[in-house]
Design a protein around this motif. Structure first.
Motif, PDB file in Angstrom:
ATOM      1  N   PRO A   1       1.461   3.579  -5.334  1.00  0.00           N
ATOM      2  CA  PRO A   1       0.322   2.761  -5.773  1.00  0.00           C
ATOM      3  C   PRO A   1      -0.555   2.298  -4.616  1.00  0.00           C
ATOM      4  CG  PRO A   1       2.310   2.105  -6.939  1.00  0.00           C
ATOM      5  CD  PRO A   1       2.734   3.077  -5.885  1.00  0.00           C
ATOM      6  N   GLY A   2       0.045   2.043  -3.449  1.00  0.00           N
ATOM      7  CA  GLY A   2      -0.728   1.566  -2.308  1.00  0.00           C
ATOM      8  C   GLY A   2      -1.745   2.557  -1.802  1.00  0.00           C
ATOM      9  N   SER A   3      -1.599   3.828  -2.175  1.00  0.00           N
ATOM     10  CA  SER A   3      -2.570   4.840  -1.734  1.00  0.00           C
ATOM     11  C   SER A   3      -3.905   4.714  -2.455  1.00  0.00           C
ATOM     12  CB  SER A   3      -1.992   6.246  -1.941  1.00  0.00           C
ATOM     13  OG  SER A   3      -0.900   6.463  -1.069  1.00  0.00           O
TER      14      SER A   3
ATOM     15  N   HIS B   1      -6.195   3.751   0.150  1.00  0.00           N
ATOM     16  CA  HIS B   1      -6.097   4.490   1.414  1.00  0.00           C
ATOM     17  C   HIS B   1      -6.399   5.953   1.174  1.00  0.00           C
ATOM     18  CE1 HIS B   1      -3.784   6.308   4.921  1.00  0.00           C
ATOM     19  NE2 HIS B   1      -4.638   5.476   5.489  1.00  0.00           N
ATOM     20  N   GLY B   2      -7.540   6.403   1.654  1.00  0.00           N
ATOM     21  CA  GLY B   2      -7.878   7.812   1.518  1.00  0.00           C
ATOM     22  C   GLY B   2      -7.031   8.667   2.440  1.00  0.00           C
ATOM     23  N   ALA B   3      -6.658   9.838   1.984  1.00  0.00           N
ATOM     24  CA  ALA B   3      -5.822  10.720   2.795  1.00  0.00           C
ATOM     25  C   ALA B   3      -6.496  11.044   4.120  1.00  0.00           C
ATOM     26  CB  ALA B   3      -5.534  12.004   2.019  1.00  0.00           C
TER      27      ALA B   3
ATOM     28  N   ARG C   1       5.173  -1.194  -3.439  1.00  0.00           N
ATOM     29  CA  ARG C   1       3.820  -0.660  -3.648  1.00  0.00           C
ATOM     30  C   ARG C   1       3.514   0.454  -2.645  1.00  0.00           C
ATOM     31  NH1 ARG C   1      -1.171  -1.477  -5.760  1.00  0.00           N
ATOM     32  NH2 ARG C   1      -2.958  -1.275  -4.353  1.00  0.00           N
ATOM     33  N   ALA C   2       4.115   0.367  -1.465  1.00  0.00           N
ATOM     34  CA  ALA C   2       3.881   1.380  -0.432  1.00  0.00           C
ATOM     35  C   ALA C   2       4.627   2.679  -0.706  1.00  0.00           C
ATOM     36  CB  ALA C   2       4.291   0.838   0.932  1.00  0.00           C
TER      37      ALA C   2
ATOM     38  N   ILE D   1       5.507   2.672   5.758  1.00  0.00           N
ATOM     39  CA  ILE D   1       6.230   3.301   4.651  1.00  0.00           C
ATOM     40  C   ILE D   1       5.263   4.066   3.752  1.00  0.00           C
ATOM     41  CG2 ILE D   1       7.540   2.817   2.534  1.00  0.00           C
ATOM     42  CD1 ILE D   1       9.213   2.709   5.102  1.00  0.00           C
ATOM     43  N   ARG D   2       4.066   3.525   3.560  1.00  0.00           N
ATOM     44  CA  ARG D   2       3.054   4.245   2.775  1.00  0.00           C
ATOM     45  C   ARG D   2       2.731   5.583   3.419  1.00  0.00           C
ATOM     46  NH1 ARG D   2      -2.731   1.502   2.062  1.00  0.00           N
ATOM     47  NH2 ARG D   2      -2.755   1.993   4.298  1.00  0.00           N
TER      48      ARG D   2
END
Length: 399
Positions: A314-316, A319-321, A58-59, A298-299
């Protein structure tokens, strides 16, 4: 559609992202014992191993490496460890778990072998190769996509592993746990690289023992030597997630904090952005992690290289840039941190007033060929422990 193989992807210039350090991650979660560092959790707690694979997928990882680190029979039986199942059972379960999760995405399965107690105990080439062959037999039975010979401190043993792996006809990667000083017998990274390519490895690099930027520097040395020799290879790097500027040839194993007090050295996700960019700029296209790497690390690698890969993991979704999600925070001073320049320029404090910024590695200088590294099935005796403690005392006084 069949998945593209590892060499096909690298030949096309694609970025391949590896997963992280399973033994450290699962030790922290209560499924691996520090010391042996063996992966019997593939049989005893498959749900834990499966979930970690899934989190790395997912990361953004698109290589699921089998959790077969230290899964050779001689390591599983070393120094009094008694298991209720065979090495073959551990290795087969690891392959099944990696394949199950890899099939949930566009990921490949890599069967991995690593250094052995038998080599450190000066067993013969044939004896050491027979150990690798037993693991290879499982990987062939389970039809992994490619093979990785990783975590080798001595290039000679790494060559033996590659030679065995090449008999499979599958692509072979080889990574050594060395830094710019070279292996434990002072063979330079460049010479190690040339020897591994000549042994048959198509992908070469380093993993573990050193921080990302040190590891990238070692791979640069490998790449330069391979090109000077007129050879061709792809390059990989899977470093620690710990800062190691004070390490010597042995890497983080020699730090007094190893293995239970390393947390103050952990890299942030923003450090990982820098690592990913440095590795990519150096021409490395297989980029992953080893001990200390968690899925969010890793993400961060996947997010830094999203434009080159053409997609975010997908993990993003969660998580906002560069901290953009903080724009939704209730506190205004935290909302003010929702910007790239804030996180790129931060110098995190350790919060430990009495701690030094660097340590002094112990540096015993003991390696293959030294009687102190002779391994055995029996548990470490009281006499052996006393000898080790005496040696430790002398080492401290000399420092």
């Amino acid at each position: 559609m069949p998945k593209k193989g590892i060499i096909e992807r690298l030949n096309a210039g694609e970025v391949v992202i590896g997963d992280g350090g399973f033994v450290f991650a699962l030790e922290k979660r209560g499924y691996v014992k520090a010391g042996p560092w063996t992966p019997e959790a593939t049989v005893t707690h498959p749900e834990a191993v499966r979930q970690l694979h899934r989190e790395f997928l997912r990361a953004g990882a698109n290589v699921m490496q089998t959790f077969t680190f230290y899964a050779s029979d001689d390591k599983l039986e070393n120094r009094g460890q008694t298991l209720k199942f065979s090495g073959a059972q551990v290795n087969e379960a690891a392959c099944d778990l990696a394949r199950e999760v890899a099939n949930e995405g566009d990921a490949l399965v890599a069967g991995g072998v690593c250094q052995t107690p038998s080599y450190l105990s000066c067993k013969s080439e044939n004896e050491v190769k027979a150990i690798f062959k037993k693991q290879l037999d499982v990987f062939m039975k389970k039809n992994v996509d490619f093979l990785i010979a990783e975590y080798f401190e001595h290039v000679e043993e790494a060559e033996w592993a590659v030679q065995v792996m090449k008999t499979s006809g599958k692509p072979v990667a080889a990574s050594m746990c060395i830094g710019p000083e070279g292996d434990m017998h002072k063979v330079s990274p460049g010479e190690c690289a040339v020897r591994l390519v000549e042994a048959g490895a198509q992908i070469i690099g380093v993993n573990c023992h050193f921080d990302p930027l040190t590891s990238v520097e070692a791979v640069k040395m490998m790449k330069a030597a391979v090109e000077e020799a007129g050879l061709k290879a792809h390059y990989m790097v899977q470093p620690l997630a710990y800062h190691t500027p004070d390490c010597n040839c042995q890497g983080f194993i020699d730090l007094p904090e190893f293995p239970f007090a390393l947390e103050p050295r952990i890299l942030t996700r923003w450090d990982m952005h820098k690592y990913a960019r440095e590795a990519y700029t150096a021409g490395i296209r297989f980029i992953g992690g080893c001990c200390g790497f968690e899925p969010y690390h890793i993400r961060a690698v996947a997010e830094e290289l999203a434009s080159e890969r053409g997609f975010l993991p997908p993990g993003s979704e969660k998580h906002g840039a560069w901290g953009a999600g903080l724009e939704m925070h209730t506190k205004p001073w935290v909302r003010a941190r929702a910007r790239r320049d804030y996180w790129e320029s931060i110098h995190p404090a350790s919060g430990r007033p009495k701690c030094p910024s660097l340590s002094t590695p112990v540096g015993w200088g003991v390696t293959k060929g030294n009687t102190e590294l002779l391994q055995h099935r029996e548990a470490t005796t009281t006499q052996e422990m006393q000898q080790v403690l005496e040696r430790q005392k002398k080492a401290k006084s000399s420092v």
